[in-house]
Design an enzyme around this catalytic site. Structure first.
Site, PDB file in Angstrom:
ATOM      1  N   ASP A  63       0.877  -1.172   0.000  1.00 42.80           N
ATOM      2  CA  ASP A  63       0.000   0.000   0.000  1.00 42.80           C
ATOM      3  C   ASP A  63       0.914   1.223   0.000  1.00 42.80           C
ATOM      4  OD1 ASP A  63      -2.366   1.620   0.319  1.00 42.80           O
ATOM      5  OD2 ASP A  63      -1.900   1.814   2.445  1.00 42.80           O
ATOM      6  N   SER A  64       0.305   2.411  -0.178  1.00 48.72           N
ATOM      7  CA  SER A  64       1.102   3.640  -0.088  1.00 48.72           C
ATOM      8  C   SER A  64       1.566   3.886   1.344  1.00 48.72           C
ATOM      9  CB  SER A  64       0.255   4.825  -0.553  1.00 48.72           C
ATOM     10  OG  SER A  64      -0.864   4.970   0.310  1.00 48.72           O
ATOM     11  N   CYS A  99      -4.216  -1.543  -2.121  1.00 46.32           N
ATOM     12  CA  CYS A  99      -4.300  -0.102  -2.352  1.00 46.32           C
ATOM     13  C   CYS A  99      -5.201   0.133  -3.556  1.00 46.32           C
ATOM     14  CB  CYS A  99      -2.911   0.464  -2.603  1.00 46.32           C
ATOM     15  SG  CYS A  99      -2.913   2.218  -2.954  1.00 46.32           S
ATOM     16  N   GLU A 134      -2.561   8.528   8.644  1.00 45.47           N
ATOM     17  CA  GLU A 134      -1.091   8.423   8.699  1.00 45.47           C
ATOM     18  C   GLU A 134      -0.514   9.231   9.863  1.00 45.47           C
ATOM     19  OE1 GLU A 134       1.224   6.621   6.513  1.00 45.47           O
ATOM     20  OE2 GLU A 134      -0.549   5.591   5.734  1.00 45.47           O
ATOM     21  N   CYS A 190     -10.904   2.890   0.025  1.00 48.72           N
ATOM     22  CA  CYS A 190      -9.491   3.191   0.287  1.00 48.72           C
ATOM     23  C   CYS A 190      -9.156   2.357   1.509  1.00 48.72           C
ATOM     24  CB  CYS A 190      -9.305   4.683   0.570  1.00 48.72           C
ATOM     25  SG  CYS A 190      -7.658   5.079   1.212  1.00 48.72           S
ATOM     26  N   HIS A 206      -7.204   2.742   3.824  1.00 47.40           N
ATOM     27  CA  HIS A 206      -7.022   3.485   5.079  1.00 47.40           C
ATOM     28  C   HIS A 206      -8.360   3.676   5.818  1.00 47.40           C
ATOM     29  CE1 HIS A 206      -3.130   4.594   3.371  1.00 47.40           C
ATOM     30  NE2 HIS A 206      -2.808   5.204   4.492  1.00 47.40           N
TER      31      HIS A 206
HETATM   32  N1  DGL Z   1      -4.694   3.263   0.876  1.00 51.96           N
HETATM   33  C1  DGL Z   1      -4.711   3.771  -0.448  1.00 51.96           C
HETATM   34  C2  DGL Z   1      -5.940   3.320  -1.221  1.00 51.96           C
HETATM   35  O1  DGL Z   1      -6.512   2.293  -0.922  1.00 51.96           O
HETATM   36  C3  DGL Z   1      -4.436   5.208  -0.759  1.00 51.96           C
HETATM   37  C4  DGL Z   1      -3.981   6.240   0.148  1.00 51.96           C
HETATM   38  C5  DGL Z   1      -3.171   7.331  -0.570  1.00 51.96           C
HETATM   39  O2  DGL Z   1      -1.968   7.112  -0.667  1.00 51.96           O
HETATM   40  O3  DGL Z   1      -3.727   8.344  -1.021  1.00 51.96           O
HETATM   41  O4  DGL Z   1      -6.335   3.974  -2.157  1.00 51.96           O
END
Ligand code: DGL
Length: 269
Positions: free
Chosen positions: A14-15, A77, A156, A188, A190
């Site tokens: 993931d990011s 992600c 984050e 997302c 997150h």
């Molecule tokens: N967790 C990531 C997703 O599912 C993206 C978060 C990001 O880096 O903007 O899209």
């Protein structure tokens, strides 16, 4: 052709920390599997970046995971998947599991009124990847999308409860409430970490769909199909790699994932 062995680890990326929601579900379902998780915190966030750049990052990370000897890659992600990462499948000999289709299927199983909301990063919403999955899998369902770019920064930073977060959630989610949706896809990885505030604002009548569990089910099915399930009785080993600062990644990794999060290695570009 898959050339991997069952004893090799599952790779996931993931990011940043969001993919840990998927890692948690995979560890719960497959406790004997080894896992290598890469969080690209040095280049976070992906959401505001152009698709070509995100795709380039995703391919670099997939190469790194292949070098780590993984037998399957989970793209944990949505933004990376939306940047057409799945097209890279042909470059790799290992199977790739993604998050969008499992999330869409779970939402279709939950909706009664055919009005489904999507919250995601700008990159995911702009790509219309969910719209095309929905057109294919549930053509009679209306999908109402809302980009929520500020949400990932709260996660984050480890902020899942502040008044500023609640005010942001009210701004983003108000239009979706007004649209009469009965199901909301957390598009997302997150966002499940913000499910307290999202549930509070949306109310109990709206079903929240996280793709984490559905993706874990897909990982299990893929490993079984490819004869790659680890049949060992030993608990799996879990390795975490980050391209950014290790301190906060470790602290939040332990909080969000739990005891399996031990140490983090720094690696990057
Ligand atoms: N967790 C990531 C997703 O599912 C993206 C978060 C990001 O880096 O903007 O899209």
């Amino acid at each position: 052709m898959v050339v991997a062995e069952p004893s090799q680890p599952i790779g996931m990326f993931d990011s940043g920390l969001g993919g840990l929601t998927v890692a948690r579900a995979v560890i719960d379902l497959l406790p004997h599997e080894d896992l290598v998780y890469f969080g690209d915190t040095g280049r976070f966030p992906y959401g505001p970046r152009p698709p070509d750049e995100v795709r380039h990052f995703a391919l670099e990370i997939a190469d790194l995971l292949v070098d780590e000897g993984v037998k399957l890659i989970v793209v944990a992600c949505n933004s990376a998947e939306s940047a057409a990462f799945y097209r890279a499948q042909r470059h790799y000999d290992v199977p790739i599991v993604t998050v969008i289709e499992p999330g869409v299927k779970a939402a279709l199983g939950a909706t009664h009124n055919g009005r489904v909301g999507l919250i995601a990063t700008e990159a995911t919403v702009k790509s219309r990847a969910y719209d095309s999955a929905m057109r294919q899998l549930g053509p009679n369902v209306d999908l109402i999308s809302q980009a929520c770019p500020k949400f990932v920064d709260f996660v984050e930073r480890g902020d899942t409860t502040s008044d500023a977060l609640l005010a942001t959630a009210e701004d983003y989610l108000g239009p979706l409430k007004d649209a009469g949706i009965d199901t909301l896809i957390l598009g997302c990885t997150h966002y499940p970490l913000l499910s307290g505030v999202i549930r509070y604002v949306m109310g109990d009548e709206v079903v929240l769909v996280s793709s984490a569990e559905a993706t874990a089910n897909e990982v299990y099915a893929t490993l079984l199909r490819e004869d790659l399930l680890n049949r060992s009785d030993e608990p799996g080993a879990h390795k975490f790699i980050s391209s950014g600062e290790e301190g906060l990644f470790s602290e939040l990794g332990r909080r969000f994932l739990g005891p399996e999060f031990q140490t983090v290695e720094k690696r990057g570009w």
